[in-house]
Design a protein around this motif. Sequence first.
Motif, short mmCIF file in Angstrom:
data_model
loop_
_atom_site.label_atom_id
_atom_site.label_comp_id
_atom_site.label_asym_id
_atom_site.label_seq_id
_atom_site.Cartn_x
_atom_site.Cartn_y
_atom_site.Cartn_z
N ARG A 10 0.85 -1.19 0.00
CA ARG A 10 0.00 0.00 0.00
C ARG A 10 0.88 1.24 0.00
O ARG A 10 1.84 1.32 0.75
CB ARG A 10 -0.92 0.03 1.22
N THR A 11 0.52 2.16 -0.85
CA THR A 11 1.16 3.45 -0.83
C THR A 11 0.09 4.51 -0.56
O THR A 11 -1.05 4.16 -0.22
CB THR A 11 1.92 3.72 -2.14
N GLU A 32 -5.10 6.24 0.77
CA GLU A 32 -4.28 5.06 0.51
C GLU A 32 -4.53 4.51 -0.88
O GLU A 32 -5.62 4.66 -1.44
CB GLU A 32 -4.53 3.98 1.57
N VAL A 319 2.79 8.06 -3.98
CA VAL A 319 4.19 7.94 -3.58
C VAL A 319 4.78 6.62 -4.11
O VAL A 319 4.19 5.54 -3.95
CB VAL A 319 4.31 7.98 -2.04
N GLY A 320 5.94 6.70 -4.76
CA GLY A 320 6.62 5.51 -5.24
C GLY A 320 6.13 4.98 -6.56
O GLY A 320 6.63 3.96 -7.04
N VAL A 344 6.76 0.76 -9.95
CA VAL A 344 6.60 0.86 -8.49
C VAL A 344 7.97 0.81 -7.83
O VAL A 344 8.73 -0.14 -8.02
CB VAL A 344 5.72 -0.28 -7.94
N GLU A 346 9.41 0.17 -4.60
CA GLU A 346 9.00 -0.39 -3.30
C GLU A 346 9.77 0.22 -2.14
O GLU A 346 9.26 0.30 -1.02
CB GLU A 346 9.15 -1.90 -3.32
N VAL A 349 8.00 3.19 -0.82
CA VAL A 349 6.75 2.89 -0.15
C VAL A 349 6.98 2.35 1.26
O VAL A 349 6.15 2.52 2.15
CB VAL A 349 5.93 1.89 -0.99
N LEU A 352 5.79 3.83 4.98
CA LEU A 352 4.79 4.88 4.91
C LEU A 352 3.67 4.66 5.93
O LEU A 352 3.32 3.52 6.24
CB LEU A 352 4.16 4.93 3.51
N ARG A 354 0.13 4.20 6.50
CA ARG A 354 -0.93 3.79 5.57
C ARG A 354 -2.33 3.96 6.16
O ARG A 354 -3.29 3.41 5.64
CB ARG A 354 -0.70 2.34 5.15
#
Length: 389
Positions: A10-11, A32, A319-320, A344, A346, A349, A352, A354
């Motif tokens: 999850r980002t 999210e 993000v990411g 992506v 990672e 991420v 983070l 979330r």
Amino acid sequence: MRITGYRTLRTVHHWNRPVGDANGVVAAGVTEVPVVLVETDGGLTGVGLGVHAEADRIFPALDGQDPRAVTALYDRMLAHTFKSGHAGTAFGTIGAFDMALWDLKAKMAEEPLWRTLGAADRFVPGYASGLDIALDEGELVRLYSGWAERGFTGAKVKGGLDADRDIERLTAVAEVLRANTRSPALMLDVNESWGRHEAVRLLARIEDRVELTWIEEPVRRWDVPGHREVARAARAAVASGENLTGLEQFHALLAADALQVVQTAGVWGITHFLRVATLAHGHDLPVSPVGYHANPLAHAAAAVPNHLVTEVQDTGSPVGITVDQVIADGGVVLGDAPGLGITVDESAVAGLDRTAGWSHPGGPHVRPPDAGLRLVPGTGPRGAKEVTP
């Protein structure tokens, strides 16, 4: 090549402003973004964006399969969940896996997905949208001025709590877009917040002042008589469908001629969009994808003959996540990177926070108890529930 496993992460997306609709507002502007990564024994990884809460239950339908058989695997996932139903998070998880499989299929062909799907043009017409109900008029004008600078000629405004305020906001956005066109396309999205007793009356009041292109989700998503009643009373088209899961949920609405614009959500996947587009095409209706991070349905929209316009909600990415596309000239310009063009990171991420707003119990995805039951306007721009994660 065979599917060997999957990973989830999850980002978050930073909107840098409050976001929401008539049901609620995320005041912090951080939401999210779930991601699923499908692994293969050939070293390629497919990227899917969307809920993956049911991944453990659904993945056995994919394990060991050839990822190129995307549509067959989509039906295999549906069959895998038929006893318990394939709505909600189950359907969303199927959509995320489906997106990752299409990403893999195009990567194996070493071409962007829009090419794999048979599109001839990388440009996808769009309209601007901002989950903007919490913005005051000055903030709203600044937001859509940015879209106008990118060539957009249409916009969707969130509303439904106060018709007078909706008129003011639609009028303000129209003035901004007149920098690009004499006749801006204006859409109003009330996110199922009206009941039948409100929809016809309030829409008539708004249409006396504003030329609407469409009214979106005026009543509950499954309300066939309600949609038909609004469609018969309105000058604007009625658009809906983003929350419908599976073709069977569209049949009654289309058979009753209750929709004029058929919508799908990116979180339900690419195969679902393609099938809904075909169903709509059979009824001589246009299809319009609802916006989602990185605009993954734009590739499929480029390939269907009845695509009208795609919702574009933000010019940034979570993000990411990077995506090979450009938001310009009033739409999405897709790139040449293989697959969806989504990368992506990672490491970006990891770690983070979330606990972002979409999942909050008071957020925009929770229906207020008075939705569809109001006799007088709401409390204004902040009348929806605010959420500060």
